[in-house]
Design a protein around this motif. Sequence first.
Motif: not given
Length: 97
Positions: A62-67, A74-82
């Motif tokens: 999940e971390f790799e996918r979000d990264y 290259r902008t904004g925030v990536v957030s994982s769903s609960d």
Amino acid sequence: MGGILTEMHAEPAQVRFVIVGIGLNVNQEKFPAELAATATSLRVASGHTQSRLELLVRLLREFERDYNEFSERRTGVVSSSDSRASRATRKGNGASE
């Protein structure tokens, strides 16, 4: 249950580096007296022992996918769903790696 600690070195036009540390209480059942009223673990919350290896694999995927998503935009925030985070803890296999 856990926490995330981040540190970033940046200049106005460029991020030099970001360090992310993640800590999770996985299979803990007992906590120090001063934390017992508020601390918990995945084992306590789910009612069964969690595989630390399986949890690590899911977390890193999940971390790799979000990264990768963040790197592409290259902008904004990536957030994982609960819901993705909770899926990793619902399936218990009785292992306590």
